[in-house]
Design a protein around this motif. Structure first.
Motif, PDB file in Angstrom:
ATOM      1  N   ASP A 111      -3.537  25.615   2.969  1.00  0.00           N
ATOM      2  CA  ASP A 111      -3.790  25.252   1.580  1.00  0.00           C
ATOM      3  C   ASP A 111      -2.512  24.986   0.780  1.00  0.00           C
ATOM      4  OD1 ASP A 111      -5.699  24.639  -0.383  1.00  0.00           O
ATOM      5  OD2 ASP A 111      -5.449  26.596  -1.347  1.00  0.00           O
ATOM      6  N   ARG A 112      -1.431  24.633   1.463  1.00  0.00           N
ATOM      7  CA  ARG A 112      -0.188  24.285   0.785  1.00  0.00           C
ATOM      8  C   ARG A 112       0.430  23.056   1.447  1.00  0.00           C
ATOM      9  NH1 ARG A 112      -2.104  27.373  -2.214  1.00  0.00           N
ATOM     10  NH2 ARG A 112      -1.158  29.157  -3.294  1.00  0.00           N
ATOM     11  N   ASP A 113       0.914  22.117   0.607  1.00  0.00           N
ATOM     12  CA  ASP A 113       1.561  20.922   1.132  1.00  0.00           C
ATOM     13  C   ASP A 113       2.878  21.295   1.796  1.00  0.00           C
ATOM     14  OD1 ASP A 113       1.289  17.738   0.743  1.00  0.00           O
ATOM     15  OD2 ASP A 113       3.413  18.301   0.694  1.00  0.00           O
TER      16      ASP A 113
ATOM     17  N   SER B 221       0.800  -1.226   0.000  1.00  0.00           N
ATOM     18  CA  SER B 221       0.000   0.000   0.000  1.00  0.00           C
ATOM     19  C   SER B 221       0.834   1.279   0.000  1.00  0.00           C
ATOM     20  CB  SER B 221      -0.939   0.014   1.213  1.00  0.00           C
ATOM     21  OG  SER B 221      -0.190   0.023   2.425  1.00  0.00           O
ATOM     22  N   LEU B 222       2.139   1.159  -0.174  1.00  0.00           N
ATOM     23  CA  LEU B 222       3.010   2.339  -0.120  1.00  0.00           C
ATOM     24  C   LEU B 222       2.648   3.357  -1.193  1.00  0.00           C
ATOM     25  CD1 LEU B 222       5.642   3.790   0.912  1.00  0.00           C
ATOM     26  CD2 LEU B 222       6.800   2.598  -0.949  1.00  0.00           C
ATOM     27  N   VAL B 223       2.645   4.624  -0.812  1.00  0.00           N
ATOM     28  CA  VAL B 223       2.567   5.730  -1.761  1.00  0.00           C
ATOM     29  C   VAL B 223       3.689   6.696  -1.446  1.00  0.00           C
ATOM     30  CG1 VAL B 223       0.063   5.542  -2.079  1.00  0.00           C
ATOM     31  CG2 VAL B 223       0.974   7.047  -0.292  1.00  0.00           C
ATOM     32  N   THR B 224       3.976   7.595  -2.371  1.00  0.00           N
ATOM     33  CA  THR B 224       5.036   8.577  -2.163  1.00  0.00           C
ATOM     34  C   THR B 224       4.684   9.515  -1.017  1.00  0.00           C
ATOM     35  OG1 THR B 224       4.029  10.035  -3.817  1.00  0.00           O
ATOM     36  CG2 THR B 224       5.768   8.532  -4.564  1.00  0.00           C
ATOM     37  N   ASN B 225       5.707  10.089  -0.417  1.00  0.00           N
ATOM     38  CA  ASN B 225       5.491  11.037   0.679  1.00  0.00           C
ATOM     39  C   ASN B 225       5.280  12.459   0.194  1.00  0.00           C
ATOM     40  OD1 ASN B 225       5.519   9.347   2.911  1.00  0.00           O
ATOM     41  ND2 ASN B 225       7.748   9.282   2.965  1.00  0.00           N
ATOM     42  N   GLY B 226       5.442  12.681  -1.091  1.00  0.00           N
ATOM     43  CA  GLY B 226       5.191  13.996  -1.654  1.00  0.00           C
ATOM     44  C   GLY B 226       4.213  13.901  -2.815  1.00  0.00           C
ATOM     45  N   PRO B 227       3.422  14.942  -3.078  1.00  0.00           N
ATOM     46  CA  PRO B 227       2.487  14.917  -4.212  1.00  0.00           C
ATOM     47  C   PRO B 227       3.244  14.869  -5.536  1.00  0.00           C
ATOM     48  CG  PRO B 227       2.618  17.118  -3.263  1.00  0.00           C
ATOM     49  CD  PRO B 227       3.395  16.226  -2.346  1.00  0.00           C
ATOM     50  N   VAL B 228       2.582  14.364  -6.565  1.00  0.00           N
ATOM     51  CA  VAL B 228       3.282  14.109  -7.820  1.00  0.00           C
ATOM     52  C   VAL B 228       3.658  15.384  -8.572  1.00  0.00           C
ATOM     53  CG1 VAL B 228       2.291  11.809  -8.071  1.00  0.00           C
ATOM     54  CG2 VAL B 228       1.112  13.765  -9.084  1.00  0.00           C
ATOM     55  N   TRP B 229       3.061  16.516  -8.253  1.00  0.00           N
ATOM     56  CA  TRP B 229       3.517  17.738  -8.901  1.00  0.00           C
ATOM     57  C   TRP B 229       4.945  18.065  -8.460  1.00  0.00           C
ATOM     58  CZ3 TRP B 229       5.383  21.807  -6.140  1.00  0.00           C
ATOM     59  CH2 TRP B 229       4.962  21.975  -4.811  1.00  0.00           C
ATOM     60  N   HIS B 230       5.328  17.529  -7.300  1.00  0.00           N
ATOM     61  CA  HIS B 230       6.622  17.836  -6.715  1.00  0.00           C
ATOM     62  C   HIS B 230       7.602  16.677  -6.866  1.00  0.00           C
ATOM     63  CE1 HIS B 230       9.471  18.409  -3.279  1.00  0.00           C
ATOM     64  NE2 HIS B 230       9.379  19.666  -3.633  1.00  0.00           N
TER      65      HIS B 230
ATOM     66  N   ASP C  72      -1.971  16.872  -7.148  1.00  0.00           N
ATOM     67  CA  ASP C  72      -1.858  16.822  -5.691  1.00  0.00           C
ATOM     68  C   ASP C  72      -1.985  15.405  -5.133  1.00  0.00           C
ATOM     69  OD1 ASP C  72      -1.461  19.578  -5.144  1.00  0.00           O
ATOM     70  OD2 ASP C  72      -3.584  19.943  -5.571  1.00  0.00           O
ATOM     71  N   ALA C  73      -2.067  14.406  -5.998  1.00  0.00           N
ATOM     72  CA  ALA C  73      -2.183  13.021  -5.550  1.00  0.00           C
ATOM     73  C   ALA C  73      -0.812  12.470  -5.182  1.00  0.00           C
ATOM     74  CB  ALA C  73      -2.818  12.167  -6.644  1.00  0.00           C
ATOM     75  N   PHE C  74      -0.845  11.304  -4.521  1.00  0.00           N
ATOM     76  CA  PHE C  74       0.378  10.624  -4.112  1.00  0.00           C
ATOM     77  C   PHE C  74       0.454   9.303  -4.871  1.00  0.00           C
ATOM     78  CE2 PHE C  74      -1.075  13.370  -0.774  1.00  0.00           C
ATOM     79  CZ  PHE C  74       0.065  14.026  -0.370  1.00  0.00           C
ATOM     80  N   ALA C  75       1.545   9.101  -5.596  1.00  0.00           N
ATOM     81  CA  ALA C  75       1.665   7.948  -6.475  1.00  0.00           C
ATOM     82  C   ALA C  75       1.906   6.663  -5.688  1.00  0.00           C
ATOM     83  CB  ALA C  75       2.805   8.160  -7.465  1.00  0.00           C
TER      84      ALA C  75
ATOM     85  N   GLY D 100      -3.050  11.589   1.979  1.00  0.00           N
ATOM     86  CA  GLY D 100      -2.119  12.495   2.660  1.00  0.00           C
ATOM     87  C   GLY D 100      -2.712  13.062   3.933  1.00  0.00           C
ATOM     88  N   HIS D 101      -1.973  12.965   5.030  1.00  0.00           N
ATOM     89  CA  HIS D 101      -2.442  13.540   6.286  1.00  0.00           C
ATOM     90  C   HIS D 101      -1.258  13.808   7.197  1.00  0.00           C
ATOM     91  CE1 HIS D 101      -2.204   9.197   7.166  1.00  0.00           C
ATOM     92  NE2 HIS D 101      -1.895   9.574   8.394  1.00  0.00           N
ATOM     93  N   THR D 102      -1.460  14.740   8.116  1.00  0.00           N
ATOM     94  CA  THR D 102      -0.436  15.045   9.105  1.00  0.00           C
ATOM     95  C   THR D 102      -0.353  13.902  10.105  1.00  0.00           C
ATOM     96  OG1 THR D 102      -0.751  17.431   8.887  1.00  0.00           O
ATOM     97  CG2 THR D 102       0.262  16.649  10.936  1.00  0.00           C
TER      98      THR D 102
END
Length: 427
Positions: free
Chosen positions: A208-210, A50-59, A73-76, A243-245
């Motif tokens: 409103d910013r990652d 179930s792993l996803v990246t820790n940063g959104p895909v735009w970054h 803004d999704a996580f791959a 994504g969550h804190t």
């Protein structure tokens, strides 16, 4: 078995190796990328399901290709990341050879360059780039003897809850991997204990910013070295569930028992350091300090970003913090498994050159090693804090390739009165 010559050999076909190939091609350096498995193999086979990246895909991407099938803004997911690097390698026509294992690299005697011995033959080369990254050998502290009968697995070998025997689980490590694995195990109905050590705890999103955006505009990705004493501090952040804190109080509310740093084991009893409260408090301080800097940045630049006062509201400490568990009989607690989310160490046994310190760590400056002609790629803090991220590896590769290009200019110079030819590789 073949023998060939080429000017540069890149060892490793993950994100670091693919980035290196693009920049070497930019400088028209003949090269080959050798990968013992498949491109980006570690993303496919050394990560949990179930792993996803820790940063959104735009970054978290290279500049030359977007994740076209995902919202910015999704996580791959891990397989999407691996597919991305396969597509990128095809786009730049990277000369990747899969299924080729590098067995040794040794400096030549009496001629320039290195002899690279592989499973498919020998290559003579002027430059070697070790792009195997930092995730080479899992670190499992020698705390619990194997004969004790517990199932012990490193996070790189964990796939899903069904993999483990029935019973409770102790997860050791409070970085991204440990937190996400502990949360998944608890959601599956397991009793979970999470050993929490020193960590940074940035907000996943604020105003409103990652958090990756905040670290960028605040210049924190450019830090050249970790703060003194924080070399091994992990980052507790998650891209899971959109994504969550990460809030350890919330994890405790979900039924996870928090304990301090895992210290020792004897006669079936695990002992934990009395540092849980301090570790949680330090993570909170790191979190609130970033909010302060973000607010100051908004005010200084007159940005129209929504205020978020509730982000500063921290819940009450759970009982596991106020009355910490310092000793735990694992059998009495029903614990049958331990997941060690305790990181990795490097393994450069194949690179037989003078480029390592007494502990086997690379001696380098921004990837340029102490051994002329040898380079490293994909290391944490290679040039900056952002080096561990996908985009950071791409920029580090640019610097290393520039250095190789400069050295090529020197080695190819013949001199105005010289009649001695300079050896050329990869003609």
């Amino acid at each position: 078995m073949s023998n060939e010559e080429i000017e540069a050999v890149v060892v490793g076909g993950g994100q670091a190796g693919i980035a290196m190939s693009e920049h070497l091609s930019r400088h028209q350096v003949p090269h080959v990328v050798l990968e013992r498995h498949r491109i980006a193999e570690q993303w496919r086979s050394q990560r949990w399901d179930s792993l996803v990246t820790n940063g959104p895909v735009w970054h978290d991407r290279f500049p030359g290709l977007e994740f076209t099938d995902l919202d910015p803004d999704a996580f791959a997911a891990k397989d999407q990341v691996a597919d991305y690097f396969v597509a990128y390698a095809e786009q730049i026509a990277a000369p990747v050879r899969c299924g080729v294992e590098v067995r040794s690299v040794r400096r030549n005697t009496g001629r320039p360059g290195f002899r690279v011995r592989t499973s498919k033959g020998t290559i003579q080369t002027r430059y070697v780039v070790a792009a195997t990254g930092p995730f080479q050998r899992p670190v499992v502290p020698p705390i619990v003897p194997e004969r004790d009968g517990l199932t012990q697995i490193h996070s790189s070998g964990y796939r899903n809850p069904a993999q483990l025997p029935d019973g409770g689980v102790l997860v050791v490590g409070s970085g991204s991997s440990g937190v996400q694995i502990a949360d998944e195990l608890r959601a599956s109905g397991r009793q979970v204990y999470l050993s929490v050590g020193p960590h940074d705890r940035p907000p996943r999103s604020y105003r409103d910013r990652d958090f990756v955006w905040w670290l960028g505009v605040l210049g924190k990705w450019e830090a050249s070295a970790p703060p003194k004493g924080a070399e091994h501090v992990t980052i507790a952040v998650s891209g899971a569930h959109g994504g969550h804190t990460v809030d350890f109080r919330t994890l405790a509310d979900r039924g996870i028992t928090l304990v301090g740093r895992t210290d020792s084991f004897q006669d079936g009893v695990m002992r934990f350091a009395p540092d849980l409260r301090d570790n949680i408090a330090a993570g909170d301080a790191n979190y609130l300090a970033l909010l302060d800097e973000a607010d100051a940045y908004v005010a200084r630049n007159g940005l129209d970003l929504p205020e978020e006062p509730r982000a500063r509201v921290l819940g009450a400490d759970p009982r596991s913090v106020t009355d910490p568990v310092l000793e735990l009989g694992l059998a009495d607690a029903g614990i049958t498994s331990i997941v060690w989310a305790t990181g990795f160490t490097v393994d450069y046994g194949w690179l037989e050159v003078d480029a390592f310190d007494a502990d086997g760590r690379p001696k380098h400056q921004r990837g340029v090693s102490s051994e002329p002609g040898v380079y490293f790629m994909g290391l944490p803090w290679q040039s900056r804090r952002g080096s561990s991220f996908i985009w950071g590896a791409w920029h580090d590769a640019g610097y290393v390739a520039d250095h190789i290009a400069i050295q090529r200019n020197y080695t190819h110079y013949k001199g105005t009165g010289s009649s001695t030819p300079v050896p050329r590789f990869g003609k």
